[in-house]
Every structure is written in structure tokens, then in C-alpha cells.
Scaffold this motif. Structure first.
Motif, mmCIF file in Angstrom:
data_model
loop_
_atom_site.group_PDB
_atom_site.id
_atom_site.type_symbol
_atom_site.label_atom_id
_atom_site.label_comp_id
_atom_site.label_asym_id
_atom_site.label_seq_id
_atom_site.Cartn_x
_atom_site.Cartn_y
_atom_site.Cartn_z
ATOM 1 N N GLY A 23 0.806 -1.217 0.000
ATOM 2 C CA GLY A 23 0.000 0.000 0.000
ATOM 3 C C GLY A 23 0.835 1.260 0.000
ATOM 4 O O GLY A 23 0.573 2.173 -0.756
ATOM 5 N N GLU A 24 1.877 1.277 0.828
ATOM 6 C CA GLU A 24 2.613 2.529 0.987
ATOM 7 C C GLU A 24 3.231 2.998 -0.334
ATOM 8 O O GLU A 24 3.041 4.130 -0.761
ATOM 9 C CB GLU A 24 3.701 2.352 2.025
ATOM 10 N N LEU A 25 3.957 2.101 -0.964
ATOM 11 C CA LEU A 25 4.629 2.479 -2.196
ATOM 12 C C LEU A 25 3.676 2.540 -3.384
ATOM 13 O O LEU A 25 3.984 3.137 -4.398
ATOM 14 C CB LEU A 25 5.764 1.496 -2.512
ATOM 15 N N LEU A 26 2.503 1.938 -3.232
ATOM 16 C CA LEU A 26 1.583 1.892 -4.366
ATOM 17 C C LEU A 26 0.920 3.216 -4.637
ATOM 18 O O LEU A 26 0.198 3.381 -5.606
ATOM 19 C CB LEU A 26 0.540 0.805 -4.153
ATOM 20 N N SER A 27 1.202 4.222 -3.795
ATOM 21 C CA SER A 27 0.662 5.541 -4.085
ATOM 22 C C SER A 27 1.454 6.197 -5.223
ATOM 23 O O SER A 27 1.106 7.266 -5.685
ATOM 24 C CB SER A 27 0.695 6.422 -2.837
ATOM 25 N N MET A 28 2.538 5.549 -5.652
ATOM 26 C CA MET A 28 3.285 6.055 -6.805
ATOM 27 C C MET A 28 2.369 6.077 -8.019
ATOM 28 O O MET A 28 1.655 5.119 -8.274
ATOM 29 C CB MET A 28 4.431 5.103 -7.163
ATOM 30 N N ASN A 29 2.414 7.162 -8.752
ATOM 31 C CA ASN A 29 1.647 7.222 -9.985
ATOM 32 C C ASN A 29 2.605 7.148 -11.168
ATOM 33 O O ASN A 29 2.921 8.167 -11.775
ATOM 34 C CB ASN A 29 0.830 8.518 -10.052
ATOM 35 N N LEU A 30 3.068 5.958 -11.425
ATOM 36 C CA LEU A 30 3.990 5.808 -12.555
ATOM 37 C C LEU A 30 3.246 6.024 -13.862
ATOM 38 O O LEU A 30 2.058 5.733 -13.967
ATOM 39 C CB LEU A 30 4.597 4.406 -12.554
ATOM 40 N N GLU A 31 3.961 6.525 -14.846
ATOM 41 C CA GLU A 31 3.372 6.712 -16.163
ATOM 42 C C GLU A 31 4.320 6.143 -17.208
ATOM 43 O O GLU A 31 5.536 6.125 -17.012
ATOM 44 C CB GLU A 31 3.158 8.204 -16.428
ATOM 45 N N ARG A 32 3.748 5.708 -18.313
ATOM 46 C CA ARG A 32 4.590 5.191 -19.389
ATOM 47 C C ARG A 32 5.263 6.348 -20.126
ATOM 48 O O ARG A 32 4.671 7.385 -20.335
ATOM 49 C CB ARG A 32 3.757 4.363 -20.366
ATOM 50 N N GLY A 33 6.501 6.124 -20.515
ATOM 51 C CA GLY A 33 7.228 7.166 -21.242
ATOM 52 C C GLY A 33 7.595 6.713 -22.634
ATOM 53 O O GLY A 33 7.580 5.518 -22.950
#
Ligand SMILES: O=C(CO)[C@@H](O)[C@H](O)[C@H](O)[C@H](O)COP(=O)(O)O
Length: 215
Positions: free
Chosen positions: A88-98
Motif C-alpha cells: 500500500g505505501e509504495l503503491l501511491s506512486m503514480n507511474l506513467e509510461r514514457g
């Protein structure tokens, strides 16, 4: 050209009518980039002064969302969950494809060491040699088209099988001669050329984003 992509060029030309002379070359540059990205290629970018800043700007537009959200695939999110030790903690990352883009004006430690120890004019060529692979694209930005460090990189690009796009002023300089396609904006004063480069590369970034992440 697909009307979805053409709309970006139409918008560019309606905002900057003088750039209509660049339309064909922008399309050719798009085709080169689209083909490279479709085959897992990447973009390497270099320029001096204001064009160094443009190199960074372009990478920023391509490496994350410009206008369109670019969520990572569900399969990758699942991998994140499986390796997250504190659920949960790290899943707040909003990664995006580049779309992979590397400004060769970055990496100050490498650049300064190479310039200081080896060769000032080879600073982009050295990075292109290190990062570049056949099928990639090199974008050289030069208002004069005659900056030697950018021209040196085009030689390495040719040797590696990397296509070259030149973004220049009206006269094009040597860079226009050695590019697969040169987008020569219709201005001759350095700062005015730079002012026209920005809408051109924004247009290319919008087209690529629409192609790879649009509906
Ligand atoms: O930004 C500006 C002028 O507006 C300057 O920093 C300018 O980019 C530099 O003089 C560059 O070295 C010019 O190089 P180039 O565009 O001719 O390749």
C-alpha cells in the motif's frame, strides 16, 4: 496522415501560420520517430544554450504524460504489488509510461570530465556512442545549423545506424545537409528561431503521444 494526428499540425499552423512551410518536414520527422518508437527505439537529443534547454524540455514531454494520462499496464501494477514489502505505501506512486528520450546535455559529471579530459567538441558524440543503438533517432537542435559538437554527433549517428532529424533556422547550415530530415523554421535571428522551435517540437510530442497513448 491520420486526421487525429493531422489536427495537431492544423492547430500548429493556425497558431503560427508562418510554420506552414515546415508541415511536410514535421510529418517526415514524425514518421521517423513513430517508426523508431514502434520498434523499441529511443530519441537522443542535443543542442547548445537555449537549445540545450529545449533538449531537456522535449525529454520531459515524452517521458511522462504531456496531455494524455499514460497509466502503466495492469500486469506491471500487479508486479509492483507482489514486490512491495510494505503493502500500500509504495503503491501511491503514480507511474506513467514514457517514450524514451535522453537529453545528451544532461549528465554533467560525464560531460565535464569528457570535455576537460578528452575533447570539448565530442561531448555529444561520446554520449551518443554510449547511449545510442541502431534504430534510435538523434535530434540535433541548432539555430545556425553549424555547431560542431552537434555535427560531430551526427557522424556517430550515421556510423551507428541512427536516423538524424535536424531542427534549425531558415538557412539550415551544415546540419540540414547531414540530416535525414531538417525542419528549418522560417527565421534567421537566433532567439526568433528558438521561439519557433518550441511550437514545432510541442507539435511532434503531441502527435507521438496521441499515436502511442491516445484513444
Ligand atoms: O539561447 C541563446 C540565444 O537566444 C544562446 O544561449 C544560444 O543558444 C547559444 O549561443 C548557442 O551556442 C547557439 O548555438 P546554435 O543554435 O547556433 O547551435
Amino acid at each position: 496522415m491520420d486526421h487525429r494526428l493531422q489536427k495537431h499540425i492544423d492547430s500548429l499552423v493556425s497558431r503560427y501560420p508562418e510554420l506552414s512551410v515546415c508541415e511536410m518536414d514535421i510529418k517526415k520527422a514524425y514518421d521517423i520517430l513513430e517508426d523508431s518508437y514502434s520498434h523499441d527505439g529511443k530519441l537522443l537529443i542535443a543542442g547548445n544554450g537555449g537549445s540545450a534547454a529545449d533538449s531537456e524540455h522535449i525529454a520531459g514531454e515524452l517521458m511522462k504524460r504531456f496531455k494524455i494520462p499514460r497509466p502503466v499496464p495492469e500486469s506491471f501494477k500487479e508486479k509492483l504489488i507482489s514486490v512491495d514489502p510494505v503493502r500500500g505505501e509504495l503503491l501511491s506512486m503514480n507511474l506513467e509510461r514514457g517514450l524514451m528520450a535522453i537529453p545528451l546535455v544532461a549528465h554533467e559529471a560525464l560531460s565535464t570530465a569528457y570535455i576537460n579530459d578528452v575533447d570539448g567538441l565530442g561531448v555529444f558524440a561520446q554520449q551518443l556512442y554510449g547511449f545510442g543503438r541502431a534504430g534510435d533517432v538523434f535530434l540535433g537542435i541548432s539555430t545556425s545549423g553549424n555547431s560542431k559538437n552537434v555535427l560531430s554527433a551526427t557522424v556517430v549517428a550515421r556510423a551507428l545506424g541512427i536516423k538524424v532529424i535536424g531542427l534549425t533556422g531558415k538557412n539550415g547550415g551544415e546540419l540540414a545537409n547531414v540530416s535525414d530530415v531538417a525542419i528549418k523554421v522560417p527565421a534567421t535571428e537566433t532567439f526568433m528561431i528558438q521561439e519557433m522551435h518550441l511550437p514545432v517540437y510541442h507539435c511532434l510530442c503531441l502527435m507521438l503521444e496521441d499515436r502511442f497513448f491516445g484513444e
